[in-house]
Design a protein around this motif. Sequence first.
Motif, mmCIF file in Angstrom:
data_model
loop_
_atom_site.group_PDB
_atom_site.id
_atom_site.type_symbol
_atom_site.label_atom_id
_atom_site.label_comp_id
_atom_site.label_asym_id
_atom_site.label_seq_id
_atom_site.Cartn_x
_atom_site.Cartn_y
_atom_site.Cartn_z
ATOM 1 N N ALA A 105 0.830 -1.209 0.000
ATOM 2 C CA ALA A 105 0.000 0.000 0.000
ATOM 3 C C ALA A 105 0.866 1.261 0.000
ATOM 4 O O ALA A 105 0.571 2.234 -0.705
ATOM 5 C CB ALA A 105 -0.921 -0.006 1.220
ATOM 6 N N LEU A 106 1.968 1.234 0.773
ATOM 7 C CA LEU A 106 2.862 2.389 0.838
ATOM 8 C C LEU A 106 3.586 2.597 -0.493
ATOM 9 O O LEU A 106 3.693 3.726 -0.994
ATOM 10 C CB LEU A 106 3.886 2.183 1.960
ATOM 11 C CG LEU A 106 4.776 3.383 2.308
ATOM 12 C CD1 LEU A 106 3.921 4.536 2.823
ATOM 13 C CD2 LEU A 106 5.821 2.987 3.339
ATOM 14 N N ALA A 107 4.058 1.488 -1.083
ATOM 15 C CA ALA A 107 4.777 1.588 -2.357
ATOM 16 C C ALA A 107 3.859 2.012 -3.498
ATOM 17 O O ALA A 107 4.306 2.635 -4.464
ATOM 18 C CB ALA A 107 5.437 0.249 -2.685
ATOM 19 N N GLU A 108 2.579 1.686 -3.381
ATOM 20 C CA GLU A 108 1.617 1.951 -4.465
ATOM 21 C C GLU A 108 0.571 2.981 -4.068
ATOM 22 O O GLU A 108 -0.564 2.936 -4.540
ATOM 23 C CB GLU A 108 0.921 0.639 -4.856
ATOM 24 C CG GLU A 108 1.839 -0.359 -5.521
ATOM 25 C CD GLU A 108 2.328 0.115 -6.878
ATOM 26 O OE1 GLU A 108 1.578 0.825 -7.586
ATOM 27 O OE2 GLU A 108 3.463 -0.223 -7.245
ATOM 28 N N LYS A 109 0.941 3.917 -3.191
ATOM 29 C CA LYS A 109 -0.047 4.880 -2.677
ATOM 30 C C LYS A 109 -0.673 5.719 -3.782
ATOM 31 O O LYS A 109 -1.843 6.083 -3.707
ATOM 32 C CB LYS A 109 0.573 5.763 -1.587
ATOM 33 C CG LYS A 109 1.798 6.534 -2.026
ATOM 34 C CD LYS A 109 2.414 7.259 -0.822
ATOM 35 C CE LYS A 109 3.698 7.979 -1.237
ATOM 36 N NZ LYS A 109 4.357 8.595 -0.064
ATOM 37 N N ASP A 110 0.105 6.014 -4.830
ATOM 38 C CA ASP A 110 -0.447 6.792 -5.949
ATOM 39 C C ASP A 110 -1.521 6.011 -6.698
ATOM 40 O O ASP A 110 -2.536 6.566 -7.122
ATOM 41 C CB ASP A 110 0.666 7.194 -6.921
ATOM 42 C CG ASP A 110 1.615 8.215 -6.314
ATOM 43 O OD1 ASP A 110 1.172 8.940 -5.392
ATOM 44 O OD2 ASP A 110 2.784 8.277 -6.728
ATOM 45 N N SER A 111 -1.269 4.706 -6.877
ATOM 46 C CA SER A 111 -2.238 3.866 -7.588
ATOM 47 C C SER A 111 -3.514 3.646 -6.774
ATOM 48 O O SER A 111 -4.585 3.426 -7.341
ATOM 49 C CB SER A 111 -1.617 2.500 -7.911
ATOM 50 O OG SER A 111 -0.517 2.649 -8.780
ATOM 51 N N LEU A 112 -3.389 3.691 -5.443
ATOM 52 C CA LEU A 112 -4.513 3.339 -4.579
ATOM 53 C C LEU A 112 -5.317 4.544 -4.109
ATOM 54 O O LEU A 112 -6.194 4.401 -3.263
ATOM 55 C CB LEU A 112 -3.992 2.554 -3.359
ATOM 56 C CG LEU A 112 -3.310 1.216 -3.687
ATOM 57 C CD1 LEU A 112 -2.678 0.620 -2.441
ATOM 58 C CD2 LEU A 112 -4.299 0.232 -4.288
ATOM 59 N N ARG A 113 -5.040 5.716 -4.665
ATOM 60 C CA ARG A 113 -5.777 6.910 -4.235
ATOM 61 C C ARG A 113 -7.198 6.933 -4.761
ATOM 62 O O ARG A 113 -8.066 7.563 -4.191
ATOM 63 C CB ARG A 113 -5.026 8.170 -4.699
ATOM 64 C CG ARG A 113 -3.873 8.530 -3.772
ATOM 65 C CD ARG A 113 -3.091 9.727 -4.269
ATOM 66 N NE ARG A 113 -1.992 10.031 -3.357
ATOM 67 C CZ ARG A 113 -0.974 10.796 -3.657
ATOM 68 N NH1 ARG A 113 -0.893 11.342 -4.867
ATOM 69 N NH2 ARG A 113 -0.014 11.027 -2.788
ATOM 70 N N ARG A 114 -7.429 6.234 -5.862
ATOM 71 C CA ARG A 114 -8.777 6.207 -6.441
ATOM 72 C C ARG A 114 -9.544 4.992 -5.931
ATOM 73 O O ARG A 114 -8.961 3.945 -5.655
ATOM 74 C CB ARG A 114 -8.673 6.157 -7.974
ATOM 75 C CG ARG A 114 -8.223 7.479 -8.579
ATOM 76 C CD ARG A 114 -7.905 7.322 -10.044
ATOM 77 N NE ARG A 114 -6.623 6.623 -10.242
ATOM 78 C CZ ARG A 114 -6.169 6.237 -11.421
ATOM 79 N NH1 ARG A 114 -6.888 6.455 -12.504
ATOM 80 N NH2 ARG A 114 -5.012 5.634 -11.529
ATOM 81 N N TRP A 115 -10.854 5.140 -5.830
ATOM 82 C CA TRP A 115 -11.682 4.059 -5.263
ATOM 83 C C TRP A 115 -12.276 3.145 -6.334
ATOM 84 O O TRP A 115 -12.781 2.082 -6.015
ATOM 85 C CB TRP A 115 -12.830 4.657 -4.430
ATOM 86 C CG TRP A 115 -12.329 5.246 -3.155
ATOM 87 C CD1 TRP A 115 -12.099 6.573 -2.899
ATOM 88 C CD2 TRP A 115 -11.960 4.555 -1.957
ATOM 89 N NE1 TRP A 115 -11.614 6.750 -1.622
ATOM 90 C CE2 TRP A 115 -11.533 5.529 -1.012
ATOM 91 C CE3 TRP A 115 -11.961 3.206 -1.587
ATOM 92 C CZ2 TRP A 115 -11.101 5.184 0.256
ATOM 93 C CZ3 TRP A 115 -11.526 2.866 -0.307
ATOM 94 C CH2 TRP A 115 -11.101 3.854 0.590
ATOM 95 N N GLN A 116 -12.180 3.541 -7.612
ATOM 96 C CA GLN A 116 -12.800 2.723 -8.659
ATOM 97 C C GLN A 116 -12.280 1.284 -8.702
ATOM 98 O O GLN A 116 -13.067 0.350 -8.899
ATOM 99 C CB GLN A 116 -12.592 3.373 -10.049
ATOM 100 C CG GLN A 116 -13.329 4.681 -10.238
ATOM 101 C CD GLN A 116 -12.428 5.875 -9.889
ATOM 102 O OE1 GLN A 116 -11.605 5.778 -9.001
ATOM 103 N NE2 GLN A 116 -12.621 6.983 -10.602
ATOM 104 N N PRO A 117 -10.971 1.055 -8.501
ATOM 105 C CA PRO A 117 -10.464 -0.323 -8.585
ATOM 106 C C PRO A 117 -10.848 -1.211 -7.393
ATOM 107 O O PRO A 117 -10.448 -2.375 -7.351
ATOM 108 C CB PRO A 117 -8.936 -0.151 -8.631
ATOM 109 C CG PRO A 117 -8.706 1.275 -9.007
ATOM 110 C CD PRO A 117 -9.862 2.015 -8.404
#
Length: 235
Positions: A105-117
């Motif tokens: 989650a920390l390494a991919e924080k940019d990818s996980l900012r959106r809720w659509q996925p």
Amino acid sequence: GIRMVLTPFHGFCMALADSVPGVSGGTVAFILGFYDRFINALHDLLGRDNAVRKTALAYLLKLGVGWIVGMGLCVSLLAGLFADHIYFMSSLFLGLTAASVPFVALAEKDSLRRWQPAFFALLGAALVVGLTMLRGSAGLLTVDMAQLRLTDAAYLFLSGAVAITAMVLPGISGSSVLLIAGVYLPVIQAIRQLLHLDLHVLPGLMALGLGVIAGVALSIKAIRAALQKHRPAMI
């Protein structure tokens, strides 16, 4: 000179993770900073450029040496621990699974900012539950590696193909897939027996190994492309 030692060490660290359910070798590669190189090397190995393929093969062989050493050491230890401390080991792996989530989650924080996925997270959870229920209803709870039936060999092949697909993704443990499929403990015991030169288990391990090779060949290009184009959904 440092890279000659560092690459086998990376493989060793991946094996420590891959040998236990809950920790992904892909996550270790991600944390240590060589994940993209690892994925690209697997992709290049299947390409048509001979020079690029040789470079990728040399890198993966160095990684593989460290991985084999690490896996051999881990299996020798884990097989005994599972036999004597099954509940302790199961609880430990559950904790390791939970602990690996914040790293990704920390390494991919940019990818996980959106809720659509978020739908894809639910889909992943549904697949795990579905596979577990399928395993129970199909009666595939035990695989005898020493007396292998054709159905067992096919099941091991399929398990290996799915497990390696999970193993190269950060955050998903290939060993957890094997555990869900009900073949983790038989495989660990079989590798230990093979290290003691018991060749009765070799056909089962070969079926699993062929599944691993097929899984890499079929999935690595798709995984690489999906991570590049649809990273939030994949993560």
